[in-house]
Every structure is written in structure tokens, then in C-alpha cells.
Design a protein around this motif. Structure first.
Motif, PDB file in Angstrom:
ATOM      1  N   THR A   5      -4.383 -69.481  44.823  1.00 11.56           N
ATOM      2  CA  THR A   5      -6.509 -70.215  45.357  1.00 11.56           C
ATOM      3  C   THR A   5      -6.845 -71.396  45.022  1.00 11.56           C
ATOM      4  N   THR A   6      -7.591 -71.694  45.749  1.00 13.16           N
ATOM      5  CA  THR A   6      -8.450 -72.892  45.929  1.00 13.16           C
ATOM      6  C   THR A   6      -9.964 -72.517  45.633  1.00 13.16           C
ATOM      7  N   ASP A   7     -10.811 -71.260  45.238  1.00 16.18           N
ATOM      8  CA  ASP A   7     -11.508 -70.802  45.008  1.00 16.18           C
ATOM      9  C   ASP A   7     -12.069 -71.804  44.123  1.00 16.18           C
ATOM     10  N   HIS A   8     -13.424 -73.066  45.244  1.00 19.54           N
ATOM     11  CA  HIS A   8     -14.518 -73.269  43.928  1.00 19.54           C
ATOM     12  C   HIS A   8     -15.153 -73.244  42.962  1.00 19.54           C
ATOM     13  N   THR A   9     -15.777 -71.745  42.899  1.00 23.16           N
ATOM     14  CA  THR A   9     -17.032 -71.023  43.136  1.00 23.16           C
ATOM     15  C   THR A   9     -16.813 -71.545  41.480  1.00 23.16           C
ATOM     16  N   PRO A  10     -18.464 -72.209  40.452  1.00 19.89           N
ATOM     17  CA  PRO A  10     -17.959 -72.422  39.437  1.00 19.89           C
ATOM     18  C   PRO A  10     -18.118 -71.232  38.043  1.00 19.89           C
ATOM     19  N   LEU A  11     -17.329 -71.687  37.096  1.00 19.70           N
ATOM     20  CA  LEU A  11     -17.279 -70.253  36.004  1.00 19.70           C
ATOM     21  C   LEU A  11     -18.164 -70.916  34.614  1.00 19.70           C
ATOM     22  N   THR A  12     -19.352 -70.271  34.512  1.00 18.99           N
ATOM     23  CA  THR A  12     -20.180 -70.831  33.640  1.00 18.99           C
ATOM     24  C   THR A  12     -19.780 -69.607  31.617  1.00 18.99           C
ATOM     25  N   SER A  13     -19.540 -68.540  32.436  1.00 15.63           N
ATOM     26  CA  SER A  13     -19.641 -67.286  31.661  1.00 15.63           C
ATOM     27  C   SER A  13     -18.617 -66.615  31.133  1.00 15.63           C
ATOM     28  N   VAL A  14     -18.431 -66.463  30.180  1.00 17.19           N
ATOM     29  CA  VAL A  14     -17.011 -65.035  29.865  1.00 17.19           C
ATOM     30  C   VAL A  14     -17.242 -64.232  30.592  1.00 17.19           C
ATOM     31  N   SER A  15     -18.462 -63.582  30.510  1.00 15.28           N
ATOM     32  CA  SER A  15     -19.014 -62.526  31.524  1.00 15.28           C
ATOM     33  C   SER A  15     -18.825 -62.696  33.173  1.00 15.28           C
ATOM     34  N   GLU A  16     -18.366 -63.442  33.358  1.00 14.44           N
ATOM     35  CA  GLU A  16     -18.432 -63.795  35.264  1.00 14.44           C
ATOM     36  C   GLU A  16     -17.032 -63.364  34.902  1.00 14.44           C
ATOM     37  N   LEU A  17     -15.558 -63.393  34.250  1.00 14.49           N
ATOM     38  CA  LEU A  17     -14.181 -63.761  34.113  1.00 14.49           C
ATOM     39  C   LEU A  17     -14.432 -61.268  33.635  1.00 14.49           C
ATOM     40  N   SER A  18     -15.178 -61.250  33.898  1.00 17.99           N
ATOM     41  CA  SER A  18     -14.617 -59.740  33.979  1.00 17.99           C
ATOM     42  C   SER A  18     -15.580 -59.126  35.066  1.00 17.99           C
ATOM     43  N   ALA A  19     -16.200 -60.254  35.228  1.00 15.24           N
ATOM     44  CA  ALA A  19     -17.289 -59.665  36.455  1.00 15.24           C
ATOM     45  C   ALA A  19     -16.412 -59.770  37.102  1.00 15.24           C
ATOM     46  N   TYR A  20     -15.601 -60.680  37.789  1.00 17.00           N
ATOM     47  CA  TYR A  20     -14.735 -60.865  38.580  1.00 17.00           C
ATOM     48  C   TYR A  20     -13.816 -59.800  38.725  1.00 17.00           C
ATOM     49  N   LEU A  21     -12.558 -59.276  36.897  1.00 19.76           N
ATOM     50  CA  LEU A  21     -12.146 -57.897  37.660  1.00 19.76           C
ATOM     51  C   LEU A  21     -12.824 -57.013  38.185  1.00 19.76           C
ATOM     52  N   ALA A  22     -14.249 -56.371  37.634  1.00 13.22           N
ATOM     53  CA  ALA A  22     -14.328 -55.122  37.653  1.00 13.22           C
ATOM     54  C   ALA A  22     -15.059 -55.310  39.504  1.00 13.22           C
ATOM     55  N   GLY A  23     -15.131 -56.656  39.956  1.00 12.75           N
ATOM     56  CA  GLY A  23     -15.136 -56.514  41.796  1.00 12.75           C
ATOM     57  C   GLY A  23     -14.029 -55.453  42.243  1.00 12.75           C
ATOM     58  N   GLY A  24     -13.399 -55.146  42.149  1.00 11.09           N
ATOM     59  CA  GLY A  24     -11.865 -54.847  42.786  1.00 11.09           C
ATOM     60  C   GLY A  24     -12.054 -53.271  43.133  1.00 11.09           C
ATOM     61  N   ALA A  25     -12.821 -52.813  42.117  1.00 10.19           N
ATOM     62  CA  ALA A  25     -13.224 -51.230  42.139  1.00 10.19           C
ATOM     63  C   ALA A  25     -13.973 -50.372  43.762  1.00 10.19           C
ATOM     64  N   ILE A 280      -2.653 -75.932  26.501  1.00  9.03           N
ATOM     65  CA  ILE A 280      -4.268 -75.417  26.622  1.00  9.03           C
ATOM     66  C   ILE A 280      -4.457 -73.777  26.871  1.00  9.03           C
ATOM     67  N   THR A 281      -5.149 -73.120  26.319  1.00  9.23           N
ATOM     68  CA  THR A 281      -5.543 -71.932  26.645  1.00  9.23           C
ATOM     69  C   THR A 281      -6.607 -72.108  27.546  1.00  9.23           C
ATOM     70  N   PHE A 282      -6.859 -70.887  28.461  1.00 14.40           N
ATOM     71  CA  PHE A 282      -8.590 -70.852  29.196  1.00 14.40           C
ATOM     72  C   PHE A 282      -9.188 -70.746  28.541  1.00 14.40           C
ATOM     73  N   ARG A 283      -9.181 -70.164  27.082  1.00  9.02           N
ATOM     74  CA  ARG A 283     -10.827 -70.249  26.374  1.00  9.02           C
ATOM     75  C   ARG A 283     -10.709 -71.800  26.184  1.00  9.02           C
ATOM     76  N   GLN A 284      -9.801 -72.473  25.832  1.00 13.93           N
ATOM     77  CA  GLN A 284      -9.534 -74.340  25.582  1.00 13.93           C
ATOM     78  C   GLN A 284      -9.988 -74.801  26.940  1.00 13.93           C
ATOM     79  N   PHE A 285      -9.705 -74.208  27.945  1.00 14.78           N
ATOM     80  CA  PHE A 285      -9.951 -74.200  28.912  1.00 14.78           C
ATOM     81  C   PHE A 285     -11.986 -74.680  29.318  1.00 14.78           C
ATOM     82  N   MET A 286     -12.278 -73.419  28.975  1.00 13.06           N
ATOM     83  CA  MET A 286     -13.851 -72.368  29.223  1.00 13.06           C
ATOM     84  C   MET A 286     -14.714 -73.758  28.760  1.00 13.06           C
TER      85      MET A 286
END
Length: 457
Positions: A5-25, A280-286
């Protein structure tokens, strides 16, 4: 997976990562199933693997399928590495060792899945036959060494190939010499996701045992029923196997995200180029680990979705759930695997019954079962009870679940007909792996070559 994927939407918080998964419901009436299956290509004349380049090759197969289907080519560094249906529903991708994969469209019934698979194999046969190519439907490469196995020119795979030997002993075998059948399933809410993931994590060793079909390596029996299952025991244990959190109360999207954040990354894609991020881990990336190293160092939604695709737990969470425990197999198994899981997870009563049956199974017990299954298969025991006996009870629940769905084909049969191969395994007390070993020691006269004739597509 066909494309990253090449979705350029910026991520600014960990909560957005959970929200992305929740969007599959999604509502239950919109539940679908997507089936994936892989198979080994080989030349009928000499039983050698199919290379990537040449007049008769993986790239030629992809171009031929593109012409037949009208799907869009997926290109990586100038090389065709897959095809995507124009509506984005289905895809054809190539695994690292040339394994040819169909990622099926999200479909409503198992009857549609069976029809989709048959159509795919028919079109592939039209393209492959003039090249002298057929495909083998079992879970492990039975003849070729790792050195003899082709390597597909895909940037993602190059990074994985360099990294795998650093984190386990079996990663390259997993990449290059195994095939699987998977099904992707929906959830209605966080609670529904958690129930389904927890249950299917517990039952994944049973799926490995039922679908065991990789008893040969480099021309001889390897002492296992599911060599593929054994490989996953030491591929990269930071990102693979069982998840302890899935066995604990309160498991949800945040639990999965917290685990995923601390798994080392494979890559990010910038300007069409793959950048190795295995340090690096994704947390370190964030937290800004790439600041000053690349210009576009901020994480994006595309980075997160790509990272999710590089995690290999026995049940993987994206915006749907992936069942990952089964070996590859023949056409009948390609329908039976999704039938098994749909029957258990898509009917409310079946889900509740299966949960009741497994409610007190501990992480340690399931881990022990998972460790035993590759060699023992359905003879492996949980609390002194053979998996064979547990399988009968689970299959009865799945059958009731499919009958309750009451999805009929043109002949009036419900979806439980697709469980017939599993009923036969329990009736005959022999998995496909055991049947293969019986043939090897009997009519095949200890030769591996007949497997290519008898189990080909």
C-alpha cells in the motif's frame, strides 16, 4: 499479498492504529469470505520448477493470465510480480519461490468460492498447458532443494531473504518451499473480532492437523505430516505463532496494536523504492527513528497497513481475520478450509458452542499442541484426548453452522457439502499426508515423482 500500500495519510497517534483496525467492522449481512491458495509450478517433462524469466516462466504465465482476464499488471522495479482485478476485489500474486497464488474476491457463499477456484484453475491451465507447466497442490515442496528453487524479483522478498536467517532457522524454507490455503473472514465489532480471533487461535493446531499435506522434502519423507507447520515453529517467533494476549480477558484492537508496535519492521516504501527498516520497530518508527535518515520519515497509514501484512501470527488481524494454519492441498481442500472456519465463526450458535468447548484451554496447552501436531497430526493429544476425537466434535459444530446458514447451490445442497473431505479424513483415519506416505511406501515404490502426476492442477 499482491501489492503493498502507498496510502500517504499521516499517522500522529497510536489510537489511529486501533481505529484503522476497528474500521473493518461491518454488519453481519455484509460478511463475506475471501479464500487464498498457493500452488507449486513445475514442468511436466522433467518435474523441474518454473523460473521467473523466459518463454515458459512465471512472468510468461502472468502475462498470459493478464491477456485472458484483462486484469492490471502489478510491477516492481520493472518486473511483473502479480495481477489485480480492476475493481480491486481479486488478485494473483507470486510467492518468493514462484508459488502461484490466487487471492480470491470477497464472496458471499462457499459455493461461489468453489466456482471461483475452478474458474481460476481452468484459465490458468489454458495459459500453462502450451508451456508444459502444471501445478502441484500440497503444502511443501517435495523434491527441490532451496538452491534449486527459483527466486522471484520482488523488493519485499529481497529484504525478507536477508533478514530471515537473523531471526530463525526456517524462514527461507517458509518463504520459498511452502504453500498454504487461507480464508479471510469479517467481524461485526471489537468484541466479535476478539471472540473469533481467540477461538480460531485455539483451534489453529487442529486445522494444521486436518490439512497436513507436507510429508516430503528433497525427494524423501521428512518424518513429519506437516513440514510446513514445523517450519513455522522457528521462522521468526517475534512475529509468528500464537499470541498470548488472545488468551487473556480484555483482548481487543489495542492489544493487537501494542503487540504489533514492538515487532521489527521489514520496510517502508518511498518514491516507489523499498527501504530496509528491519533494525527498528514500528513503535520506534512512530517515535521518529528515521528522522534525519530519510526525507519522508513520518509514518503513514500505508506504512501501517504494510507492517500489518508482515506479521505472521497463526490468526492475523487486518481489517478482517486471516486463518493461517493449513497446508496447501487439492481443489477439495481449497473449499474445505473456508468451509471449516465459516461454519464455526459465521453462525452465532456454532461460535458459542465452539467457545464453550474451548473456554478453559490455556495458552500453554495450545502451544504444546501446536508443537506436537507437525509430527503427530491428529494423534496429538490435549489433556490426554487425541485431536482425532476433538476434531469430530468441532466438525459437527461446523456442519451445524453451515446448515444453519442455509446457503444453497443450484442443486439445492447447503454449504456443508464442502466439509466432505474432512469427514472422509475422520472416517478413514488418514490425512492427506498419511495417504501420501502410504502411496510412497506402496504403489509409488519409494519414488517421489508420482506425486506430481496424482496431485496436479
Amino acid at each position: 499479498m499482491a501489492r503493498d500500500t502507498t496510502d500517504h495519510t499521516p499517522l500522529t497517534s497510536v489510537s489511529e492504529l486501533s481505529a484503522y483496525l476497528a474500521g473493518g467492522a461491518k454488519p453481519k449481512d455484509r460478511f463475506r469470505l475471501g479464500t487464498e491458495h498457493e500452488k507449486f509450478g513445475f514442468f511436466t517433462a522433467n518435474l523441474e520448477p518454473v523460473p521467473y524469466e523466459g518463454d515458459a516462466s512465471i512472468s510468461a504465465l502472468l502475462k498470459g493470465m493478464q491477456e485472458k482476464l484483462g486484469w492490471e499488471p502489478i510491477i516492481d522495479a520493472g518486473n511483473i510480480i502479480g495481477l489485480g482485478e480492476k475493481d480491486g476485489m481479486g488478485a494473483i500474486s507470486i510467492e518468493p519461490g514462484g508459488q502461484f497464488e490466487l487471492s480470491g474476491a470477497p464472496l458471499k457463499t462457499l459455493h461461489e468460492t468453489r466456482a471461483e477456484t475452478e474458474q481460476h484453475l481452468a484459465v490458468l491451465k489454458e495459459v500453462a498447458d502450451p508451456m508444459g507447466i502444471r501445478f502441484l497442490g500440497i503444502g511443501g515442496s517435495p523434491k527441490w532443494s532451496l538452491a534449486e528453487t527459483p527466486r522471484i524479483p520482488k523488493s519485499r522478498y529481497d529484504i525478507m531473504t536477508r533478514y530471515m536467517p537473523k531471526v530463525g532457522t526456517r524462514g527461507l524454507d517458509m518463504m520459498y518451499r511452502t504453500c498454504t490455503i487461507q480464508v479471510n473472514l469479517d467481524f461485526a465489532s471489537e468484541l466479535d473480532m476478539a471472540r473469533k480471533l481467540s477461538l480460531s487461535m485455539k483451534l489453529q493446531p487442529l486445522a494444521t492437523a486436518l490439512f497436513a499435506a507436507s510429508p516430503f522434502t528433497e525427494g524423501r519423507p521428512n518424518g513429519l505430516l506437516s513440514w510446513r507447520g514445523d517450519i513455522w515453529r522457528d521462522t521468526d517467533n517475534q512475529r509468528a505463532g500464537l499470541m498470548r494476549a488472545a488468551f487473556e480477558p480484555g483482548f481487543g484492537f489495542d492489544s493487537y496494536v501494542e503487540w504489533a508496535l514492538d515487532v521489527p519492521m521489514y520496510f517502508i516504501v518511498r518514491d516507489g523504492r523499498y527501504r530496509d527498516c528491519t533494525d527498528i520497530t514500528f513503535r520506534q518508527f512512530m517515535d521518529g527513528a528515521l528522522k534525519g535518515k530519510i526525507d519522508a520519515f513520518e509514518p503513514t497509514l500505508g506504512d501501517w497497513t504494510n507492517h500489518l501484512s508482515t506479521l505472521f501470527p497463526d490468526v492475523r488481524l487486518k481489517r478482517y481475520l486471516e486463518m493461517r494454519g493449513a497446508d496447501g492441498g487439492p481443489l477439495s481442500h481449497i473449499a474445505a478450509l473456508p468451509a471449516f472456519w465459516v461454519g464455526l465463526l459465521y453462525d452465532d450458535q456454532a461460535l458459542a458452542d465452539a467457545e464453550t468447548m474451548t473456554a478453559d484451554w490455556s495458552f500453554e496447552e495450545v502451544q504444546s499442541l501446536r508443537d506436537a501436531v507437525p509430527a503427530a497430526g491428529l494423534s496429538a493429544e490435549l489433556r490426554g484426548v487425541p485431536l482425532f476425537d476433538i476434531a469430530r466434535d468441532v466438525l459437527d459444530i461446523a456442519t451445524r453452522g453451515l446448515r444453519s446458514r442455509d446457503c444453497r447451490n443450484a442443486e439445492g445442497a447447503d454449504e456443508s457439502i464442502h466439509l466432505a473431505p474432512l469427514d472422509a479424513i475422520l472416517k478413514n483415519k488418514a490425512t492427506l499426508a498419511q495417504e501420501l506416505l502410504t502411496l510412497y511406501n506402496g504403489s509409488w515404490l519409494t519414488s517421489i515423482d508420482p506425486v506430481f502426476e496424482q496431485y496436479q492442477y
